[in-house]
Design a protein around this motif. Structure first.
Motif, short mmCIF file in Angstrom:
data_model
loop_
_atom_site.label_atom_id
_atom_site.label_comp_id
_atom_site.label_asym_id
_atom_site.label_seq_id
_atom_site.Cartn_x
_atom_site.Cartn_y
_atom_site.Cartn_z
N ARG A 121 0.83 -1.21 0.00
CA ARG A 121 0.00 0.00 0.00
C ARG A 121 0.87 1.26 0.00
NH1 ARG A 121 -2.99 -0.99 4.04
NH2 ARG A 121 -4.67 -1.88 2.81
N SER A 122 1.92 1.26 0.80
CA SER A 122 2.80 2.41 0.87
C SER A 122 3.50 2.64 -0.46
CB SER A 122 3.83 2.21 1.99
OG SER A 122 4.73 3.29 2.04
N VAL A 123 4.07 1.58 -1.04
CA VAL A 123 4.79 1.70 -2.30
C VAL A 123 3.87 2.21 -3.40
CG1 VAL A 123 5.94 0.38 -4.13
CG2 VAL A 123 6.55 0.00 -1.74
N VAL A 124 2.69 1.61 -3.52
CA VAL A 124 1.75 2.03 -4.56
C VAL A 124 1.32 3.49 -4.32
CG1 VAL A 124 -0.58 1.66 -5.48
CG2 VAL A 124 0.96 -0.28 -5.15
N SER A 125 1.10 3.86 -3.08
CA SER A 125 0.69 5.24 -2.77
C SER A 125 1.79 6.24 -3.14
CB SER A 125 0.33 5.38 -1.30
OG SER A 125 -0.81 4.62 -1.00
N LEU A 126 3.05 5.91 -2.80
CA LEU A 126 4.15 6.81 -3.14
C LEU A 126 4.33 6.93 -4.65
CD1 LEU A 126 6.74 5.79 -0.40
CD2 LEU A 126 5.48 7.96 -0.56
N LEU A 127 4.24 5.81 -5.35
CA LEU A 127 4.36 5.86 -6.81
C LEU A 127 3.17 6.57 -7.44
CD1 LEU A 127 5.81 2.30 -7.52
CD2 LEU A 127 7.03 4.50 -7.47
N ASP A 128 2.00 6.48 -6.82
CA ASP A 128 0.83 7.19 -7.29
C ASP A 128 1.03 8.71 -7.18
OD1 ASP A 128 -1.84 7.39 -8.29
OD2 ASP A 128 -2.58 7.65 -6.24
N VAL A 129 1.59 9.14 -6.06
CA VAL A 129 1.87 10.57 -5.89
C VAL A 129 2.91 11.02 -6.92
CG1 VAL A 129 2.68 12.38 -4.33
CG2 VAL A 129 1.29 10.51 -3.44
N ALA A 130 3.94 10.20 -7.14
CA ALA A 130 4.97 10.54 -8.13
C ALA A 130 4.35 10.70 -9.52
CB ALA A 130 6.07 9.48 -8.14
N ALA A 131 3.44 9.82 -9.88
CA ALA A 131 2.76 9.92 -11.18
C ALA A 131 1.85 11.15 -11.22
CB ALA A 131 1.95 8.66 -11.46
N TYR A 132 1.16 11.41 -10.13
CA TYR A 132 0.28 12.58 -10.03
C TYR A 132 1.06 13.87 -10.26
CZ TYR A 132 -2.29 16.25 -7.51
OH TYR A 132 -2.90 17.42 -7.15
N LEU A 133 2.29 13.91 -9.75
CA LEU A 133 3.10 15.13 -9.86
C LEU A 133 3.45 15.49 -11.30
CD1 LEU A 133 5.38 14.57 -6.77
CD2 LEU A 133 3.87 16.54 -7.16
N GLN A 134 3.38 14.54 -12.21
CA GLN A 134 3.67 14.83 -13.61
C GLN A 134 2.70 15.86 -14.19
OE1 GLN A 134 4.09 11.24 -15.90
NE2 GLN A 134 5.56 10.38 -14.47
N GLY A 135 1.51 15.93 -13.63
CA GLY A 135 0.52 16.89 -14.12
C GLY A 135 0.39 18.14 -13.28
N VAL A 136 1.25 18.29 -12.28
CA VAL A 136 1.17 19.45 -11.40
C VAL A 136 2.03 20.58 -11.99
CG1 VAL A 136 1.73 20.31 -9.08
CG2 VAL A 136 0.72 18.04 -9.36
N PRO A 137 1.44 21.77 -12.18
CA PRO A 137 2.21 22.87 -12.76
C PRO A 137 3.26 23.42 -11.80
CG PRO A 137 0.04 23.63 -12.11
CD PRO A 137 0.06 22.14 -11.89
N GLU A 138 4.28 24.05 -12.34
CA GLU A 138 5.36 24.61 -11.54
C GLU A 138 4.90 25.71 -10.59
OE1 GLU A 138 8.99 23.91 -11.22
OE2 GLU A 138 7.74 22.18 -11.64
N ASP A 139 3.78 26.35 -10.90
CA ASP A 139 3.29 27.41 -10.03
C ASP A 139 2.26 26.90 -9.02
OD1 ASP A 139 1.23 26.98 -11.82
OD2 ASP A 139 0.92 29.10 -12.28
N ASP A 140 2.23 25.59 -8.80
CA ASP A 140 1.33 25.01 -7.81
C ASP A 140 1.66 25.60 -6.44
OD1 ASP A 140 -0.54 22.58 -7.04
OD2 ASP A 140 1.16 22.57 -5.63
N PRO A 141 0.66 26.00 -5.67
CA PRO A 141 0.92 26.63 -4.36
C PRO A 141 1.73 25.76 -3.40
CG PRO A 141 -1.37 26.94 -4.99
CD PRO A 141 -0.76 26.01 -6.01
N ASP A 142 1.51 24.46 -3.40
CA ASP A 142 2.28 23.59 -2.50
C ASP A 142 3.75 23.52 -2.93
OD1 ASP A 142 0.18 23.02 -0.78
OD2 ASP A 142 -0.43 21.23 -1.90
N LEU A 143 4.00 23.41 -4.23
CA LEU A 143 5.39 23.40 -4.70
C LEU A 143 6.08 24.73 -4.42
CD1 LEU A 143 5.11 21.53 -8.13
CD2 LEU A 143 5.96 20.63 -5.95
#
Length: 126
Positions: A31-53
């Motif tokens: 579950r942890s591995v899949v969740s971390l890889l899911d976040v990594a894949a999600y980040l591919q669509g996050v723009p550079e001006d994202d407030p969290d980044l």
């Protein structure tokens, strides 16, 4: 490299570390591995001006071409989704990393570097 890619690389490295680590049950590790890889894949669509980044950048989490969330952030990633049930989505991890960065700011100064201040004018103090 973009900030999102640097965070994704950090998460992927921790996912692979989790696979090689003993301790947690196989289900929790998966579950942890899949969740971390899911976040990594999600980040591919996050723009550079994202407030969290941008918040992570402002707190000094990016330097020397790498992402470093600090000790508290690393601990969050290390334990991400090791519980019995998945309880968070990819955005939640970014939010937690920002919270951790705010509670333990890096030593990297934010603002005007001392060398950028004109001679004879005192540097701003924090």
């Amino acid at each position: 490299m973009t900030k999102a890619i640097l965070v994704a690389q950090f998460l992927q490295a921790h996912a692979w570390w989790r696979l090689d680590s003993a301790g947690a049950s196989a289900l929790h590790v998966a579950r942890s591995v899949v969740s971390l890889l899911d976040v990594a894949a999600y980040l591919q669509g996050v723009p550079e001006d994202d407030p969290d980044l941008l918040a992570l950048e402002a707190m000094g989490c990016f330097h020397d071409g790498a992402f470093d969330p600090g000790p508290e952030g690393a601990e969050i990633v290390k334990k991400w989704q090791l519980a019995d049930d998945a309880s968070a989505d990819p955005r939640d991890l970014l939010t937690e990393l920002v919270r951790a960065a705010h509670s333990t700011p890096k030593a990297t100064p934010i603002g005007i570097p001392r060398q950028a201040v004109a001679p004879g004018i005192p540097a701003p103090t924090r």
